[in-house]
Design an enzyme around this catalytic site. Structure first.
Site, PDB file in Angstrom:
ATOM      1  N   LYS A 181      -1.835  -2.744  -4.218  1.00 30.92           N
ATOM      2  CA  LYS A 181      -1.085  -1.452  -4.398  1.00 30.92           C
ATOM      3  C   LYS A 181      -0.011  -2.220  -5.248  1.00 30.92           C
ATOM      4  O   LYS A 181      -0.053  -3.672  -5.542  1.00 30.92           O
ATOM      5  CB  LYS A 181       0.464  -1.262  -4.264  1.00 30.92           C
ATOM      6  N   PHE A 192       4.606   9.966  -8.170  1.00 32.54           N
ATOM      7  CA  PHE A 192       5.318   9.998  -7.163  1.00 32.54           C
ATOM      8  C   PHE A 192       6.188  11.389  -7.214  1.00 32.54           C
ATOM      9  O   PHE A 192       6.812  11.496  -8.139  1.00 32.54           O
ATOM     10  CB  PHE A 192       6.368   8.771  -7.268  1.00 32.54           C
ATOM     11  N   THR A 224       0.639   1.710  -8.613  1.00 29.70           N
ATOM     12  CA  THR A 224       1.802   2.890  -7.516  1.00 29.70           C
ATOM     13  C   THR A 224       3.406   2.949  -8.537  1.00 29.70           C
ATOM     14  O   THR A 224       2.574   2.449  -9.761  1.00 29.70           O
ATOM     15  CB  THR A 224       2.028   2.378  -6.395  1.00 29.70           C
ATOM     16  N   ASP A 267       1.923   6.903   5.045  1.00 31.21           N
ATOM     17  CA  ASP A 267       3.203   6.628   4.338  1.00 31.21           C
ATOM     18  C   ASP A 267       3.789   5.824   5.628  1.00 31.21           C
ATOM     19  O   ASP A 267       4.951   6.373   5.289  1.00 31.21           O
ATOM     20  CB  ASP A 267       3.755   7.682   3.320  1.00 31.21           C
ATOM     21  N   GLU A 270       0.863  -3.972  -0.794  1.00 24.47           N
ATOM     22  CA  GLU A 270       1.633  -4.618  -1.883  1.00 24.47           C
ATOM     23  C   GLU A 270       2.086  -5.332  -2.713  1.00 24.47           C
ATOM     24  O   GLU A 270       2.046  -6.660  -1.768  1.00 24.47           O
ATOM     25  CB  GLU A 270       3.032  -3.537  -2.272  1.00 24.47           C
TER      26      GLU A 270
END
Length: 316
Positions: free
Chosen positions: A125, A171, A149, A17, A89
């Site tokens: 994403k 998350f 996400t 990450d 993303e």
């Protein structure tokens, strides 16, 4: 006994990450994931200067295009290290625009292909709004794999599975943050952590009904959360937490497995109205999704502002 990071890799695919190339090289994850915040952080690191200059040059002095190109160039660098995939993303300002999200995703894939990278190594994403999920459904049918996400609620997870999305990123840490603030309870054990319980429920639901969507826990606040989710399909972990796992050589127990599922899970018949009602009833998911979109947008705008300043100084 081997360290916990090594043990974890035997039961779960570990994803970095971070956009920090050196950290990815050090911890050797299978995949890596980035977002506007991580790309913005990379902007301040000297080793990315050649990529910044190249993105600006290729963009014909358009900051928004330069931001897209920089994200892709960072992704290409990451793919020179990891054997698997990288997540890039879509602009979070398109989170409620299905057609705009599809168009942006196609552009990102085209930029990767222009760099010689196959779309099979890319995950696009997208924020897990209803509109984002519908965009991902279109993209998946075109062979463009997606990573949904900012996933906080069960409705989001079910809708993604029904849309045959490749991967979801619930998350964990941000869910914990909300509950700490909402309840005033400062300490949660790993077994009672609301974020851990959320990912566990999603994992159990997917495996019970044989959905192929991959569950990748994300946004961890501590090692206990990671350890409690050992056995999850994938976990995306920051370099600091990977370092903590690497420093511990005690036994890591596998908690999630397709062989250990509850027998009382009921299937949800998902639709847009059911999705919106479930989200309306889930204050945490609604608030954290909106907050996440705002924060990613803030970092995206900051990145474009910095790129615009660099473009301005280069033409003076």
């Amino acid at each position: 006994m081997s360290d916990k990071l090594t043990q974890l890799k035997t039961m779960t695919e570990v994803v970095a990450d971070t956009g920090d190339i050196e950290a990815i090289r050090q911890y050797r994850p299978q995949d890596a994931t980035t977002n506007p915040s991580l790309v913005l952080k990379a902007f301040s690191l000297s080793q990315y200067e050649p990529l910044i200059l190249r993105a600006i040059q290729q963009s014909k002095q358009c900051p928004m295009d330069a931001a897209d190109r920089l994200a892709v160039l960072i992704g290409v660098e990451i793919l020179n290290i990891v054997p698997g995939k990288v997540s890039t993303e879509v602009d979070s300002r398109l989170s409620f625009d299905t057609a705009g999200t599809v168009e942006k995703a196609r552009k990102l894939i085209a930029l990767y292909e222009a760099e010689g990278v196959s779309k099979n190594r890319i995950l696009i994403k997208i924020a897990a709004t209803w509109e984002g999920i519908q965009a991902a459904k279109v993209l998946e049918k075109e062979g463009i794999q997606c990573n949904l996400t900012l996933l906080f609620g069960f409705a989001q997870a079910v809708a993604c599975a029904e849309a045959d999305i490749t991967l979801v990123s619930p998350f964990v840490g941000r869910i914990l943050d909300w509950y700490k603030k909402s309840t005033g309870q400062e300490e949660y054990t790993a077994t009672e952590d609301p974020g851990v319980l959320s990912v566990t429920a999603i994992y159990h639901y997917y495996k019970t009904f044989d959905y192929q969507t991959i569950v990748m826990g994300a946004s961890f606040r501590n090692l206990g959360e990671i350890e409690q989710l050992a056995g999850c399909d994938k976990l995306t972990i920051s370099p600091d937490l990977m370092k903590g796992l690497e420093a511990d050589s005690t036994l890591l127990e596998q908690h999630l497995s397709p062989e250990k599922l509850p027998n009382d899970i009921k299937r949800i018949a998902m639709s847009e109205s059911i999705f919106r009602w479930m989200m309306n009833e889930d204050a945490m998911a609604t608030e954290k999704l909106a907050e996440g979109i705002r924060n990613f947008t803030k970092d995206q705008v900051t990145l474009e502002t910095l790129l615009n300043e660099r473009i301005g100084s280069s033409v003076r």
